[in-house]
Design a protein around this motif. Sequence first.
Motif, PDB file in Angstrom:
ATOM      1  N   CYS A  25       1.131  -1.289   0.041  1.00 42.59           N
ATOM      2  CA  CYS A  25       0.069  -0.108  -0.163  1.00 42.59           C
ATOM      3  C   CYS A  25       1.016   1.445  -0.230  1.00 42.59           C
ATOM      4  CB  CYS A  25      -0.654  -0.102   1.159  1.00 42.59           C
ATOM      5  SG  CYS A  25      -1.625   1.321   1.862  1.00 42.59           S
ATOM      6  N   ALA A  26       0.793   2.124  -1.386  1.00 46.05           N
ATOM      7  CA  ALA A  26       0.916   3.094  -1.035  1.00 46.05           C
ATOM      8  C   ALA A  26       0.826   4.271  -0.812  1.00 46.05           C
ATOM      9  CB  ALA A  26       2.264   3.252  -2.391  1.00 46.05           C
ATOM     10  N   ALA A  27       0.864   4.944  -0.162  1.00 44.63           N
ATOM     11  CA  ALA A  27       0.353   6.708   0.319  1.00 44.63           C
ATOM     12  C   ALA A  27       0.675   8.042  -0.793  1.00 44.63           C
ATOM     13  CB  ALA A  27      -0.129   7.284   2.003  1.00 44.63           C
ATOM     14  N   SER A  28      -0.227   8.483  -1.157  1.00 45.76           N
ATOM     15  CA  SER A  28       0.927   9.973  -2.356  1.00 45.76           C
ATOM     16  C   SER A  28      -0.364  10.953  -2.049  1.00 45.76           C
ATOM     17  CB  SER A  28       0.028   9.730  -3.516  1.00 45.76           C
ATOM     18  OG  SER A  28      -0.732   9.224  -4.026  1.00 45.76           O
ATOM     19  N   GLY A  29      -0.423  11.865  -1.833  1.00 47.78           N
ATOM     20  CA  GLY A  29      -0.415  12.990  -2.308  1.00 47.78           C
ATOM     21  C   GLY A  29      -0.713  14.164  -0.983  1.00 47.78           C
ATOM     22  N   SER A  30      -1.440  15.542  -0.576  1.00 49.19           N
ATOM     23  CA  SER A  30      -0.067  15.889   0.437  1.00 49.19           C
ATOM     24  C   SER A  30       0.253  15.305   1.979  1.00 49.19           C
ATOM     25  CB  SER A  30      -1.445  17.091   0.370  1.00 49.19           C
ATOM     26  OG  SER A  30      -0.860  18.229   1.886  1.00 49.19           O
TER      27      SER A  30
ATOM     28  N   GLY B  73      -1.509   1.153   8.908  1.00 55.11           N
ATOM     29  CA  GLY B  73      -2.028  -0.037   8.680  1.00 55.11           C
ATOM     30  C   GLY B  73      -2.943  -1.383   7.563  1.00 55.11           C
ATOM     31  N   TRP B  74      -4.111  -2.281   8.085  1.00 51.04           N
ATOM     32  CA  TRP B  74      -3.927  -3.080   7.350  1.00 51.04           C
ATOM     33  C   TRP B  74      -5.440  -3.438   8.256  1.00 51.04           C
ATOM     34  CZ3 TRP B  74      -3.581  -3.812   2.163  1.00 51.04           C
ATOM     35  CH2 TRP B  74      -2.497  -3.603   2.065  1.00 51.04           C
TER      36      TRP B  74
ATOM     37  N   ILE C 230       4.069  -6.765   9.522  1.00 52.24           N
ATOM     38  CA  ILE C 230       3.549  -5.623   8.218  1.00 52.24           C
ATOM     39  C   ILE C 230       5.417  -5.035   8.863  1.00 52.24           C
ATOM     40  CG2 ILE C 230       2.765  -4.542  10.781  1.00 52.24           C
ATOM     41  CD1 ILE C 230       0.805  -2.914   9.656  1.00 52.24           C
ATOM     42  N   SER C 231       5.463  -4.116   8.109  1.00 54.17           N
ATOM     43  CA  SER C 231       6.435  -3.434   7.856  1.00 54.17           C
ATOM     44  C   SER C 231       6.088  -2.434   6.501  1.00 54.17           C
ATOM     45  CB  SER C 231       7.816  -4.018   7.088  1.00 54.17           C
ATOM     46  OG  SER C 231       7.440  -4.386   5.903  1.00 54.17           O
TER      47      SER C 231
ATOM     48  N   THR D 147       5.075   3.615   2.079  1.00 51.99           N
ATOM     49  CA  THR D 147       4.363   2.562   1.931  1.00 51.99           C
ATOM     50  C   THR D 147       4.677   1.530   3.459  1.00 51.99           C
ATOM     51  OG1 THR D 147       5.525   3.004  -0.454  1.00 51.99           O
ATOM     52  CG2 THR D 147       5.003   0.635   0.489  1.00 51.99           C
ATOM     53  N   VAL D 148       3.532   0.755   3.069  1.00 53.38           N
ATOM     54  CA  VAL D 148       3.522  -0.544   3.972  1.00 53.38           C
ATOM     55  C   VAL D 148       3.100  -1.855   3.658  1.00 53.38           C
ATOM     56  CG1 VAL D 148       0.916   0.228   4.515  1.00 53.38           C
ATOM     57  CG2 VAL D 148       2.701  -1.100   6.241  1.00 53.38           C
ATOM     58  N   TYR D 149       4.061  -2.529   4.045  1.00 54.06           N
ATOM     59  CA  TYR D 149       3.607  -4.255   3.268  1.00 54.06           C
ATOM     60  C   TYR D 149       3.231  -5.054   4.203  1.00 54.06           C
ATOM     61  CZ  TYR D 149       7.495  -1.947   0.027  1.00 54.06           C
ATOM     62  OH  TYR D 149       7.789  -1.506  -0.659  1.00 54.06           O
TER      63      TYR D 149
END
Length: 121
Positions: A22-27, A35-36, A69-70, A77-79
């Motif tokens: 999961c990759a976070a983008s934006g402001s 998390g998941w 989780i990492s 980014t979270v895996y």
Amino acid sequence: QVQLMESGGGLVQPGGSLRLSCAASGSIFSLVAMGWYRQAPGKQRELVATVNAGGGLNYADSVKGRFTISRLNAKNTVYLQMNSLKPEDTAVYYCNARGYESPGTPPFDAWGQGTQVTVSS
């Protein structure tokens, strides 16, 4: 606005493995936690695992010892590495991120669109 892009779901046999990303983008000024969560048919959404800014980890009892989780801070980014998968792990998995878009603003709570994980023979 913050967007989350998930990938890595699919169909796997019991005992198999999958890795979600999961990759976070934006402001994004700062991330407090990522998390998941997951939601199986007919059930409420539940926590799977989270990692906070300080590296603290939290896992649901049902996944301890099987899921890891990492987080790659530099890329927001979270895996989620899922091993020894069971049929009861079947669910839609959602990525979550909480943080701030800029100093002094209210925190955001963003969700991904979800990715299906199916564990079946």
